[in-house]
Scaffold this motif. Structure first.
Motif, PDB file in Angstrom:
ATOM      1  N   PRO A  82      18.393  56.057 -18.321  1.00  0.00           N
ATOM      2  CA  PRO A  82      18.426  54.823 -17.535  1.00  0.00           C
ATOM      3  C   PRO A  82      17.259  53.913 -17.917  1.00  0.00           C
ATOM      4  N   LEU A  83      17.510  52.626 -17.947  1.00  0.00           N
ATOM      5  CA  LEU A  83      16.484  51.630 -18.255  1.00  0.00           C
ATOM      6  C   LEU A  83      16.314  50.700 -17.067  1.00  0.00           C
ATOM      7  N   SER A  84      15.077  50.308 -16.782  1.00  0.00           N
ATOM      8  CA  SER A  84      14.835  49.300 -15.746  1.00  0.00           C
ATOM      9  C   SER A  84      15.094  47.929 -16.353  1.00  0.00           C
ATOM     10  N   LEU A  85      16.282  47.416 -16.138  1.00  0.00           N
ATOM     11  CA  LEU A  85      16.612  46.099 -16.655  1.00  0.00           C
ATOM     12  C   LEU A  85      15.797  45.025 -15.952  1.00  0.00           C
ATOM     13  N   ARG A  86      15.459  45.278 -14.697  1.00  0.00           N
ATOM     14  CA  ARG A  86      14.597  44.362 -13.947  1.00  0.00           C
ATOM     15  C   ARG A  86      13.779  45.161 -12.946  1.00  0.00           C
ATOM     16  N   VAL A  87      12.498  44.831 -12.825  1.00  0.00           N
ATOM     17  CA  VAL A  87      11.662  45.276 -11.717  1.00  0.00           C
ATOM     18  C   VAL A  87      10.916  44.059 -11.198  1.00  0.00           C
ATOM     19  N   ALA A  88      10.815  43.942  -9.895  1.00  0.00           N
ATOM     20  CA  ALA A  88      10.128  42.792  -9.305  1.00  0.00           C
ATOM     21  C   ALA A  88       9.639  43.155  -7.920  1.00  0.00           C
ATOM     22  N   TYR A  89       8.479  42.600  -7.557  1.00  0.00           N
ATOM     23  CA  TYR A  89       8.022  42.767  -6.181  1.00  0.00           C
ATOM     24  C   TYR A  89       7.461  41.456  -5.666  1.00  0.00           C
ATOM     25  N   GLY A  90       7.494  41.327  -4.334  1.00  0.00           N
ATOM     26  CA  GLY A  90       7.081  40.090  -3.692  1.00  0.00           C
ATOM     27  C   GLY A  90       5.688  40.190  -3.079  1.00  0.00           C
ATOM     28  N   PRO A  91       5.334  39.228  -2.241  1.00  0.00           N
ATOM     29  CA  PRO A  91       3.980  39.173  -1.673  1.00  0.00           C
ATOM     30  C   PRO A  91       3.733  40.287  -0.668  1.00  0.00           C
ATOM     31  N   ARG A  92       2.464  40.570  -0.441  1.00  0.00           N
ATOM     32  CA  ARG A  92       2.106  41.588   0.539  1.00  0.00           C
ATOM     33  C   ARG A  92       2.671  41.243   1.901  1.00  0.00           C
ATOM     34  N   ASN A  93       3.244  42.276   2.519  1.00  0.00           N
ATOM     35  CA  ASN A  93       3.813  42.176   3.866  1.00  0.00           C
ATOM     36  C   ASN A  93       4.949  41.161   3.930  1.00  0.00           C
ATOM     37  N   GLY A  94       5.586  40.897   2.786  1.00  0.00           N
ATOM     38  CA  GLY A  94       6.715  39.989   2.740  1.00  0.00           C
ATOM     39  C   GLY A  94       8.025  40.714   2.994  1.00  0.00           C
ATOM     40  N   GLY A  95       9.084  39.935   3.091  1.00  0.00           N
ATOM     41  CA  GLY A  95      10.411  40.491   3.319  1.00  0.00           C
ATOM     42  C   GLY A  95      11.391  40.004   2.273  1.00  0.00           C
ATOM     43  N   PHE A  96      12.670  40.216   2.553  1.00  0.00           N
ATOM     44  CA  PHE A  96      13.744  39.821   1.649  1.00  0.00           C
ATOM     45  C   PHE A  96      14.460  38.599   2.203  1.00  0.00           C
TER      46      PHE A  96
ATOM     47  N   ASP B 256       6.034  37.998  -6.943  1.00  0.00           N
ATOM     48  CA  ASP B 256       4.659  37.956  -7.430  1.00  0.00           C
ATOM     49  C   ASP B 256       4.590  38.512  -8.849  1.00  0.00           C
ATOM     50  N   PHE B 257       5.488  39.460  -9.128  1.00  0.00           N
ATOM     51  CA  PHE B 257       5.558  40.080 -10.445  1.00  0.00           C
ATOM     52  C   PHE B 257       7.019  40.366 -10.757  1.00  0.00           C
ATOM     53  N   ALA B 258       7.431  40.079 -11.988  1.00  0.00           N
ATOM     54  CA  ALA B 258       8.784  40.411 -12.432  1.00  0.00           C
ATOM     55  C   ALA B 258       8.733  40.808 -13.900  1.00  0.00           C
ATOM     56  N   ARG B 259       9.532  41.816 -14.245  1.00  0.00           N
ATOM     57  CA  ARG B 259       9.651  42.254 -15.633  1.00  0.00           C
ATOM     58  C   ARG B 259      11.114  42.520 -15.918  1.00  0.00           C
ATOM     59  N   ASP B 260      11.677  41.753 -16.851  1.00  0.00           N
ATOM     60  CA  ASP B 260      13.080  41.911 -17.222  1.00  0.00           C
ATOM     61  C   ASP B 260      13.191  42.315 -18.687  1.00  0.00           C
ATOM     62  N   ILE B 261      14.126  43.216 -18.986  1.00  0.00           N
ATOM     63  CA  ILE B 261      14.533  43.415 -20.375  1.00  0.00           C
ATOM     64  C   ILE B 261      15.487  42.282 -20.721  1.00  0.00           C
ATOM     65  N   VAL B 262      15.094  41.431 -21.654  1.00  0.00           N
ATOM     66  CA  VAL B 262      15.904  40.250 -21.968  1.00  0.00           C
ATOM     67  C   VAL B 262      16.641  40.379 -23.296  1.00  0.00           C
ATOM     68  N   ARG B 263      16.167  41.275 -24.156  1.00  0.00           N
ATOM     69  CA  ARG B 263      16.843  41.461 -25.442  1.00  0.00           C
ATOM     70  C   ARG B 263      16.629  42.894 -25.921  1.00  0.00           C
ATOM     71  N   ILE B 264      17.688  43.457 -26.506  1.00  0.00           N
ATOM     72  CA  ILE B 264      17.625  44.747 -27.169  1.00  0.00           C
ATOM     73  C   ILE B 264      18.010  44.519 -28.620  1.00  0.00           C
ATOM     74  N   VAL B 265      17.104  44.853 -29.525  1.00  0.00           N
ATOM     75  CA  VAL B 265      17.335  44.608 -30.956  1.00  0.00           C
ATOM     76  C   VAL B 265      17.632  45.939 -31.633  1.00  0.00           C
ATOM     77  N   LEU B 266      18.800  46.025 -32.246  1.00  0.00           N
ATOM     78  CA  LEU B 266      19.216  47.211 -32.970  1.00  0.00           C
ATOM     79  C   LEU B 266      19.002  46.986 -34.455  1.00  0.00           C
ATOM     80  N   PRO B 267      18.348  47.918 -35.138  1.00  0.00           N
ATOM     81  CA  PRO B 267      18.040  47.698 -36.551  1.00  0.00           C
ATOM     82  C   PRO B 267      19.252  47.763 -37.463  1.00  0.00           C
ATOM     83  N   ASN B 268      20.332  48.396 -37.029  1.00  0.00           N
ATOM     84  CA  ASN B 268      21.525  48.532 -37.868  1.00  0.00           C
ATOM     85  C   ASN B 268      22.734  48.002 -37.115  1.00  0.00           C
TER      86      ASN B 268
END
Length: 365
Positions: A209-223, A228-240
């Protein structure tokens, strides 16, 4: 995160087949040479460190699988950007994730830092463990912890599957936009007396499994939250990849070239671009009569004039390497920079901006 650092043996590949919303599944092997481009954004709440060496803003991390063995998966991460003091930081960090942790760990480390050891027992990196994804898929919840970097505190909580059905997550596989089948989970993650709303989108796969996206919001925040931080896999490069550059040019007379990377806000071509550059050179060597225009394109961060100039210099840098290092006839290549004027996706998202930063080859008379 970014003081300079110096720059495996393949025994077996974990084959990763993912379900698409449309049509056939691509084969994404976890094998040497496969590269993941991660878009990171912490501009809403810049991260701080005592050493002042954590990258800020909107930047990319390039992670390449360098080895897969019975012991684990070896990765090399390259990043480039500016820290909170405005100092440019570049680094190459090597990491091994053990097979036992890929199977069972409930702790994930998101970032790569030059202070981190090459092996962190008990943690995963690019994605959660098989236990985490199986518990989410089965029971609908799992205990989960993360650290931004190996040396930073552990933030913990319970992840709950947020949709009974899987969700689609768009990712570029080479230069094709596909929608991967994934599980979305959310929860409140805690450190001390503070909590943060947390979201992750995980590739639904039984082997890696891969984390395609991880993100979190402000302290004591809700939905819902602004990240505040986000990390997305935006491209996967295959050599062949199945379709060669030559075939794509013969068919459409235009092709985006995945796997060409530049230093942050610079026209310096990164070493990780070598495979893609060699592929372009091979196309030209096999068809000496072929004439190509190398186009540079950027996102919309910065002024129009700056992006025009940067994209032109990047296209010229690619030509320069092809001529100097591969012996390509300079008269067969021309260059142009179009800046932000020809986006192929919205610049409103990290993934869109990453897609728009690109090099294209066009048939020329």
């Amino acid at each position: 995160m970014m003081s300079p650092s110096p720059s495996a043996c393949f025994m077996f590949a974990l084959s990763l087949s993912v379900a698409l919303a449309h049509g056939d599944n691509p084969d994404i092997p976890i094998a040497p040479g496969v590269t993941f481009v991660l878009a990171v954004d912490n501009s809403a709440a810049p991260q701080q460190s005592a050493k002042g060496n954590i990258l800020q803003g909107d930047y990319e991390v390039i992670v390449t699988i360098t080895g897969v063995s019975a012991e684990g998966v070896d990765q090399t991460a390259s990043m480039d950007g500016f820290d909170e003091s405005g100092t440019q930081r570049q680094g190459i960090i090597k990491r091994r994730v053990r097979t036992i942790d890929l199977a069972n760990s409930h702790l994930q480390i998101f970032g790569f830092h030059t202070d981190d050891p090459p092996l962190v027992d008990g943690a995963t990196s690019l994605g959660p463990s098989l236990t985490v994804i199986r518990e989410l898929a089965g029971a609908g919840s799992t205990t989960y912890s993360f650290r931004n970097f190996a040396s930073q505190p552990t933030i913990s909580g319970t992840l709950m599957r947020s949709n009974p059905a899987n969700v689609g997550f768009p990712v570029l596989v080479n230069d094709d936009r596909v929608v991967l089948d994934a599980i979305r989970a959310t929860g409140q993650m805690s450190l001390g007396g503070a909590t943060r709303p947390f979201e992750t989108v995980i590739l639904n796969h039984a082997s890696y499994p891969l984390s395609l996206r991880v993100a979190y919001g402000p302290r004591n925040g809700g939905f819902p939250f602004k990240a505040d931080f986000a990390r997305d896999i935006v491209r996967i490069v295959l050599p062949n990849k199945q379709t060669s550059l030559a075939e794509a040019l013969d068919k459409d007379c235009r092709v985006e070239v995945p796997g060409i990377y530049f230093d942050f806000n610079q026209a310096t071509v990164k070493p990780q671009s070598q495979h893609a550059l060699k592929e372009i050179a091979t196309v030209l060597e096999q068809s000496p009569q072929r004439r190509l225009l190398i186009e540079g394109h950027t996102d919309n961060v910065g002024s129009d004039g700056y992006n025009d100039e940067l994209s032109a210099r990047r296209a010229a840098a690619v030509k320069g390497i092809l001529v100097r290092d591969f012996g390509i006839d300079a008269t067969t290549l021309s260059t142009a920079g179009y800046g932000e004027r020809n986006p192929i996706e919205s610049n409103d998202t990290m993934a869109g901006r990453a897609r728009n930063r690109r090099v294209e080859l066009v048939c020329a008379e």
